[in-house]
Design an enzyme around this catalytic site. Structure first.
Site, short mmCIF file in Angstrom:
data_model
loop_
_atom_site.label_atom_id
_atom_site.label_comp_id
_atom_site.label_asym_id
_atom_site.label_seq_id
_atom_site.Cartn_x
_atom_site.Cartn_y
_atom_site.Cartn_z
N GLU A 1 0.82 -1.22 0.00
CA GLU A 1 0.00 0.00 0.00
C GLU A 1 0.85 1.27 0.00
OE1 GLU A 1 -2.91 -0.25 3.15
OE2 GLU A 1 -4.16 -1.58 1.97
N GLU B 1 -6.72 -8.17 -0.46
CA GLU B 1 -7.14 -8.05 0.94
C GLU B 1 -8.59 -7.61 1.00
OE1 GLU B 1 -4.84 -5.49 3.45
OE2 GLU B 1 -2.96 -6.05 2.50
C1 GLA Z 1 -4.21 -2.73 4.83
C2 GLA Z 1 -2.84 -3.32 5.03
C3 GLA Z 1 -2.83 -4.52 5.92
C4 GLA Z 1 -3.73 -4.31 7.10
C5 GLA Z 1 -5.11 -4.02 6.59
C6 GLA Z 1 -6.20 -4.00 7.61
O1 GLA Z 1 -4.87 -3.18 3.74
O2 GLA Z 1 -2.23 -3.67 3.81
O3 GLA Z 1 -1.52 -4.75 6.34
O4 GLA Z 1 -3.25 -3.26 7.87
O5 GLA Z 1 -5.07 -2.79 5.92
O6 GLA Z 1 -6.19 -2.88 8.39
#
Ligand code: GLA
Length: 686
Positions: free
Chosen positions: A162, A319
């Protein structure tokens, strides 16, 4: 003939290996003893997991001291996963630099706009321009890539996590910004011209005199908008450089495997058009709240954007949350049964995976209350039962993998540079939030099962019947000419207020508003007239009485006809919306922000004029999406629903139906949160 995309072969390889869609999530074995890894692997098999993302946060464990590596634990985990037939999406761990780097080289820590260095103790605490950070990130990436290339568990690569593109104001960042500006403008005179530094005597004599923009709180008056916009561009570019550096290392070692980095959907700070072009496959993290009534529409909006970023090719949902996610003050449990429909919605809109953060709920750390595939209560929980059932559904949908959604008839214009500029300070109204405005235009289309793609303003538009252009404040000449040519050639276009106002340097276009689109729209805007917060005006559109809020353009018609009219206030009798025929096409303009019902009516009328049909008419809350030969019907409500399939040309088989896969011929019954995936059976007329 377009050149073959090498990414396609890499993704074919991944699909062959997975034998269908990917199912799994982020797996963080470094948080657990080795005995748990064995249980994990056996539970993964039970749940039908075939892909896990490993190592995202593991730099501190892999390199506990500078240049001292401990790969033994990861070797063991990779071997266990390989034996179990679970593929690994292996992450470079660079989103969380280790404590020793912060301690020994504090210049790698970012500095905020107030000049404060951010302390170690969370994650992502690095300056993306720091040569020291980049050196260490490249070193761990090289070691990881050389060690695991060719490992039987390795299925794909995941770079960082991210990326945020958040600005840093340390000396290395300032120097990097200056170099970036010198590259962009060649001469400081060109920069002075672009930023309009004659205003307030801000003229620069050298690139070396330029800094990062000061925070507004430190300024006596407003900042220079050109400088702000270029800083945003620069932050995006610096983050992309970090990604590309790691990607290229990994590519040298694993040329045959796909590489991605996970996006955050409608995320402001990175121009994902540019990022997607550097990936083999787009991937998304999505956390639409389980109780948010707008959740399914918001998710669909993000899914469509991801699919559009690489021209409609399948993408990966890397995710999502099995239950609550930690984003609000209160984090709500997912209603029983909702997990399935929310997950398969992604597949309907082009995802080749259903994956979660994370596999096993953490005992400690900031996200210990985030939901997981294996919750703290383990296999006794409802979540586990739903996770294993979902694994079976995902396996049943294997044949969908690789199929692309057809190009939609409707496209919405999405441009990050415009986003950065339109939300800049010192505007006639500073309350415009582009993502909300885009969503306002997307929602009625989603509600009506009208398929939508997203496009950039300079993209090839010929295949679309309707183009929706919310608040395209910044547009360059190429983009403006492209949209105008699209209408001349017969396209339908709906544009909303504060569009065409500035060029790519955020300088007002000469000759009055709406600058770039005066000819296209056949209007002059005499002035902008934002409404006070909470205030509204009445308007009349096609027999419907609605309201206008936030903004009013004072419109003079120079070729266009009125389409909606204000019925009170100072602009009573003036145009709230207009229509202009240009060449073979039609450009509709909306000079205000109307209530939802007015916008819905206006949009769907244009959809009808453009000859666009919905995928299917369904009851409220039931979504219909076509992906290649498959029709997905998704009941997002907690009530039963019946869908009339009368209009479908063929008999269809429900891939998620009972083992006998009965043919579905007419009314299809969907239980609460139910899903059906119908596959046309060609040649069998209904
Ligand atoms: C993001 C991050 C994860 C985790 C999720 C959930 O997508 O990539 O590592 O922190 O949020 O909060």
């Amino acid at each position: 003939m377009p050149r073959p995309d090498p990414a396609d072969a890499r993704l074919d390889g991944l699909r062959r290996r997975l034998k269908g869609l990917a199912y799994g999530g982020d797996y963080n074995p470094e948080q657990w003893p080795a005995a748990t890894w064995r249980e994990d692997v056996s539970l993964m098999r039970e749940a039908g997991v075939n892909l896990v993302t490993v190592g995202v946060w593991s730099w501190g464990q892999l390199e506990p001291r500078p240049g001292h590596y401990e790969f033994g634990w990861l070797d063991e985990v990779m071997d266990l996963l390989a034996e179990a037939g679970v593929g690994v999406d292996l992450a470079t761990p660079t989103a969380a630099p280790p404590s020793w780097l912060a301690h020994e080289q504090p210049e790698t820590l970012p500095v905020d706009g107030e000049g404060r260095r951010i302390a170690f103790g969370s994650r992502c605490q690095y300056c993306q321009s720091s040569p020291v950070f980049r050196y260490h990130a490249a070193r761990i990436t090289e070691r990881l890539a050389e060690r695991y290339a060719g490992h039987p568990a390795l299925a794909m690569w995941h770079i960082g996590n991210e990326y945020g593109g958040f600005g840093c104001h340390c000396p290395a960042s300032v120097a990097h910004f200056r170099r970036w500006l010198a590259d962009r403008y060649s001469t400081v005179d060109a920069l002075n011209e672009a930023w309009g530094t004659a205003f307030w005597g801000q003229r620069y004599d050298s690139f070396d005199h330029i800094g990062t923009p000061a925070p507004r709180s430190r300024l006596i008056s407003g900042p220079n908008p050109g400088q702000l916009l270029d800083f945003q561009r620069f932050c995006d570019a610096a983050a992309l450089e970090c990604y590309i550096a790691e990607r290229d290392i990994v590519r040298r070692h694993s040329p045959e495997l796909p590489i991605t980095t996970n996006f955050m959907g409608s995320f402001k700070h990175l121009d994902y058009w540019r990022w997607a072009a550097e990936e083999d496959v787009v991937s998304l993290d999505i956390y639409a709240g389980p109780l948010d009534p707008d959740g399914p529409a918001l998710a669909a909006y993000n899914f469509d954007l991801m699919r559009s970023l690489r021209g409609g090719k399948p993408w990966l949902m890397l995710e999502s949350a099995t239950g609550n996610n930690l984003t609000d003050g209160r984090n709500y449990a997912r209603p029983a049964g909702q997990l399935r429909v929310r997950s398969l919605q992604a597949v309907a809109r082009g995802a080749d995976s259903v994956m979660f953060f994370q596999w096993r709920a953490s005992r400690a750390g900031a996200e210990r209350y985030h939901s997981a595939m294996v919750p703290h209560g383990g296999t006794r929980t409802r979540t586990w039962r739903e996770v294993t059932a979902l694994g079976r559904d995902v396996a049943r949908l294997g044949e969908v993998a690789g199929d692309a959604n057809d190009q939609a008839d409707v496209a919405i214009v999405w441009d990050w540079e415009n986003w950065w500029a339109v939300e800049g300070p010192d505007h006639p109204s500073n309350d415009l939030r582009l993502s909300d405005r885009l969503m306002d235009h997307y929602r009625p289309l989603w509600d009506a099962n009208i398929a939508v793609d997203f496009v950039g303003p300079r993209d090839e538009l010929g295949g679309y019947r309707l183009l929706v252009v919310p608040n395209l404040y910044l547009v360059d000449d190429v983009g403006a000419d492209n949209l105008t040519a699209y209408v001349r050639a017969g396209g339908h276009l709906l544009m909303s207020y504060f569009s065409g106002i500035v060029d790519e340097f955020d300088r007002v276009r000469p000759g009055g508003h709406p600058g770039a689109f005066r000819d296209l729209l056949g209007i002059d805007i005499d002035d902008f007239s934002p409404l006070p917060p909470g205030d509204s005006r009445s308007l009349h559109y096609a027999g419907y009485s609605g309201t206008a809020t936030d903004w009013q353009d004072i419109i003079d018609l120079v070729g266009a006809e009125p389409l909606a009219t204000y019925t009170d206030g100072e602009l009573k009798g003036g145009s709230a919306a207009t229509r202009h025929r240009l060449g073979n096409g039609t450009a509709t303009y909306l000079g205000t922000s109307p209530d939802r019902e007015t916008l819905r009516r206006l949009l769907l009328d244009i959809v009808g004029d453009a000859g666009v049909a919905p995928v299917l008419d369904t009851p409220q809350g039931v979504e219909a999406v076509r992906r290649g030969a498959y029709l997905f019907l998704l009941n997002h409500t907690a009530d039963e629903a019946t869908v009339d399939l009368g209009a479908l040309p063929h008999q269809a088989v429900d891939l998620l139906g009972a083992d006998t896969q009965p043919a579905v011929t007419d009314g299809l019954h969907l239980p609460p949160f139910g899903v059906a995936v119908l596959h046309d059976t060609p040649g069998v007329e209904s």
